[in-house]
Design an enzyme around this catalytic site. Structure first.
Site, mmCIF file in Angstrom:
data_model
loop_
_atom_site.group_PDB
_atom_site.id
_atom_site.type_symbol
_atom_site.label_atom_id
_atom_site.label_comp_id
_atom_site.label_asym_id
_atom_site.label_seq_id
_atom_site.Cartn_x
_atom_site.Cartn_y
_atom_site.Cartn_z
ATOM 1 N N GLN B 176 -34.319 -16.501 6.893
ATOM 2 C CA GLN B 176 -33.457 -17.259 6.142
ATOM 3 C C GLN B 176 -33.162 -16.634 4.896
ATOM 4 O OE1 GLN B 176 -31.792 -20.126 7.983
ATOM 5 N NE2 GLN B 176 -32.909 -18.774 9.645
ATOM 6 N N ALA B 217 -28.968 -29.283 6.520
ATOM 7 C CA ALA B 217 -29.279 -28.209 6.941
ATOM 8 C C ALA B 217 -28.637 -26.946 6.601
ATOM 9 C CB ALA B 217 -29.163 -28.178 8.525
ATOM 10 N N HIS B 218 -29.062 -25.822 6.935
ATOM 11 C CA HIS B 218 -28.678 -24.561 6.801
ATOM 12 C C HIS B 218 -27.080 -24.217 6.831
ATOM 13 C CE1 HIS B 218 -30.102 -22.109 10.313
ATOM 14 N NE2 HIS B 218 -29.692 -23.244 10.652
ATOM 15 N N ASN B 219 -26.556 -23.536 6.017
ATOM 16 C CA ASN B 219 -25.075 -23.174 5.973
ATOM 17 C C ASN B 219 -24.286 -24.422 5.826
ATOM 18 O OD1 ASN B 219 -26.305 -20.716 6.951
ATOM 19 N ND2 ASN B 219 -26.357 -21.479 9.106
#
Lengths: 327, 327, 327
Positions: B176, B217-219
């Site tokens: 990541q 969470a990511h993004n």
């Protein structure tokens, strides 16, 4: 420890050889000779035929030819006492405040309390006697913690409540100038958050036990002897009575009151006050006996739709046949 | 501070004795003489007859013979300002980076920012001016935090997103390599997690306020001025517009878009994009007006089943009676 | 790195100019010349017409006149490998145990493992080789962690399970004398809690990946290769088979067994054992195909109520008309 002596100390009686030496506790399936184990439920009784344990704590009506039975009215409590006798409580390897903890000079820490590395205790906080504050717990300023309180790692006590006044397109922070008061004999699990009150105190009553990852918002008043299971969330200004049980992932909306000894099932969404002694479940919360019928019907909804469709067909047929003679 | 001066500074007017001295703020029920309090809701108006507060901030239409009323168009905002005037914001007892924090030498910390003991700030992270980073917050490398941002204890910023490629029976970690960008005036509660983007940036828009135990969470791209209440979870690549409100324990599935000023009720499960301005509730999320009817019917399902049963009985009788003449 | 060399190393083939130099990875929309990107889904294929990336990893059937296509049978896995090739894994800036971590002298830390500032590792804990223990992780005494395990910030491993024996109006703590065993290649997200077993071991099987804010209670046995998404809660003594997937905010009640390769949708409440290979959703958990029909009917409940009302009216009319002739 001799088995008969152990039994005496936990208020139980031995059926079998009381003279054997007990060295440890273990689960039925892993126990070795010299160990005492615990039969949680009569339905697992056949494990008595295979266990290598030398003794088993069980209900008074349990019998065995193979293994000594330690008969106790409340076997789970008796077993808890046996563990304490044989293993004691956790040894910390240090006393008082660990040098890698950070305790503000104005904070007071009671005698017998241990504060683990990485814990933070803020200005004018007071921690009572014989507490355990585990690693990386943060206790913000002015919070008060009673005696024999246990707080597990990475829990946050006294953080700002979530209060904002929206004005001119901006959420203005409302200073949270109250505190958190945790009474005696409370245990708070790991990774929990208990927010300080806006003005007065968020209170956790004596003897209440809180599991991990629980969120208690500002101004909540939690009664005495409550059980709050993991991942529960109480919104602001919720009041719990005494001996309330909230199962895992329950959510309670703001300003609600839950009466003494109420039990709320896992994942329930509480949106109204709850009467003392109630058992509630569902989203939204319903009396358990109602909820069971509602969810049973819910799971058969496609069938109900089909029955309605058939009724509509039957009705159309009847109306047709009723019409026909007239035509 | 004289009451009339306090009122002037918070844009309110005094009905009563403006010359009295105000020393503190307190809730209506606990206030002592010399305190100013706050009437949140006209329905609690009878507390004005018993409070010991010397003044109460309230809506302009509220009257009292006993206590000075500080009339404000937006009493909650006026009260927030009064607290700041009388109590100020938290005093930290130190300036800059506390020696028990760990800040990577390559990280940049703005002027006026305080970093509490146990906080971790990784390589090349940048924290703006006048921020507060509370104890044991972890900010991974390369994350960017704006000005006047507050991050409460035990929160994790910039941890790896949950990304794995499954191949040959193994979940292979996808590095990541993005970061987290937190814009100005954001507050992040305790025990939250905001994951770094896989490649670009997870973004928290300016002025957004996040309660405790929230997972982003990511993004994800969170807009400006949002309110995200405790225990909410946003799956990967969710986009929130501006001024979105997510109540407690809401879950939003991956890659969805929630429009500006949408409001999502507690415990809602969002499984589709949401239009701007909508109010949604339920699992799955429905327009609130629909959801209220759905849940009202849901709670009466056993009754509906009974009605269908009676219809079936009625139908059977009619069919029987219909058959008979023919037979 | 030359594109054809990169393709070779990730087991893919180049359609286009393999001689170009690739310097970085980036998402399609942000990529610059010299970057390689990734087409996750054929439905985003039109982005190939606008991206500035020099190469794109995609399914073998994807074509482009503008950009080199790196064709891979499993593009996501190929992209993961490309990121590792171009960026490598995180650089920690230190080796071994950081001086601001606290590792008990009796704990053992394997070669190549890094322990970040603020992490706590208790007495007799064992951490394997090449692990990463991020800031402020707490690992209580006697817990065992395998090789190549990653544990993100503020996670708590081995905290006491939530076990009390209620006797005489008091919840008596049951000492939790077991531990946690985390096998090789596990990743545990930030702000998680994994409780130690009461007597034996809470086990996380090899290769299992756990997202943030997950709660795993005492005595759970999690199989190998499982995927546990954020905010999931497993109550005590739950057993997961291998390759189980639990989506976000799932709750599983105590003592249940979930079979190998079962998939549980987000927010599901699991209240019964689950068969291997099942896909379940809903509260309570139902087979996905049943749940879809149940929830579709649920969302149309007000309409169903209306249909029943019309049937009742139709029935009343028929009964009336049926009565009339008799009268």
């Amino acid at each position: 420890m001799r088995l008969d002596e152990l039994a005496r100390q936990i208020g139980a009686t031995v059926a079998g050889d009381g003279a054997i030496e007990i060295k440890d506790v273990a689960p039925l399936e892993d126990a070795e000779a010299g160990s005492i184990s615990f039969l949680a439920n009569a339905k697992y009784q056949k494990q008595l035929e295979t266990t290598s344990a030398s003794a088993v704590i069980a209900q008074p009506n349990i019998e065995s030819m193979r293994v000594a039975i330690v008969k106790a009215k409340d076997p789970y409590f008796a077993f808890a006492q046996a563990i304490v006798l044989l293993r004691g409580h956790r040894k910390h390897g240090f006393t008082g405040v660990h040098p890698k903890a950070h305790v503000d000079p104005s904070a007071k820490i009671g005698e017998g309390t241990v504060v683990y590395p990485g814990a933070f205790i803020g200005r004018d906080a007071k921690i009572g006697r014989d507490c355990i504050i585990y690693p990386n717990v943060a206790i913000y300023e002015e919070c008060l913690v009673g005696d024999r309180v246990i707080i597990h790692s990475n829990t946050s006590i006294g953080v700002d409540g979530f209060g904002f006044a929206f004005n001119g397109g901006v959420h203005h922070k409302i200073p949270q100038i109250g505190n958190v008061v945790i009474e005696d004999d409370v245990e708070v699990g790991a990774n929990c958050t208990i927010a300080r009150a806006a003005l007065a105190s968020t209170i956790i009553g004596a003897g209440t036990k809180i599991d991990a990852q629980v969120m208690i918002a500002h101004n909540c008043k939690v009664g005495k002897g409550c059980i709050i299971v993991a991942q529960v969330g109480l919104a602001g200004s919720v009041t719990l009575g005494d001996y309330v049980t909230l199962a895992g992932q329950v959510g309670v909306a703001g300003h609600l009151k839950i009466g003494d000894r109420a039990t709320i099932a896992a994942k329930t969404g509480v949106m109204t006050d709850i009467e003392p002694g109630s058992t509630m479940m569902g989203i939204p919360a319903m009396e358990a006996k109602d909820a069971r019928r509602v969810y049973a019907a819910f799971m058969k909804l496609p069938e109900l739709v089909q029955r309605v469709r058939e009724l509509e067909q039957g009705m159309a047929n009847l109306e047709d046949s009723g019409d026909t003679p007239i035509a």
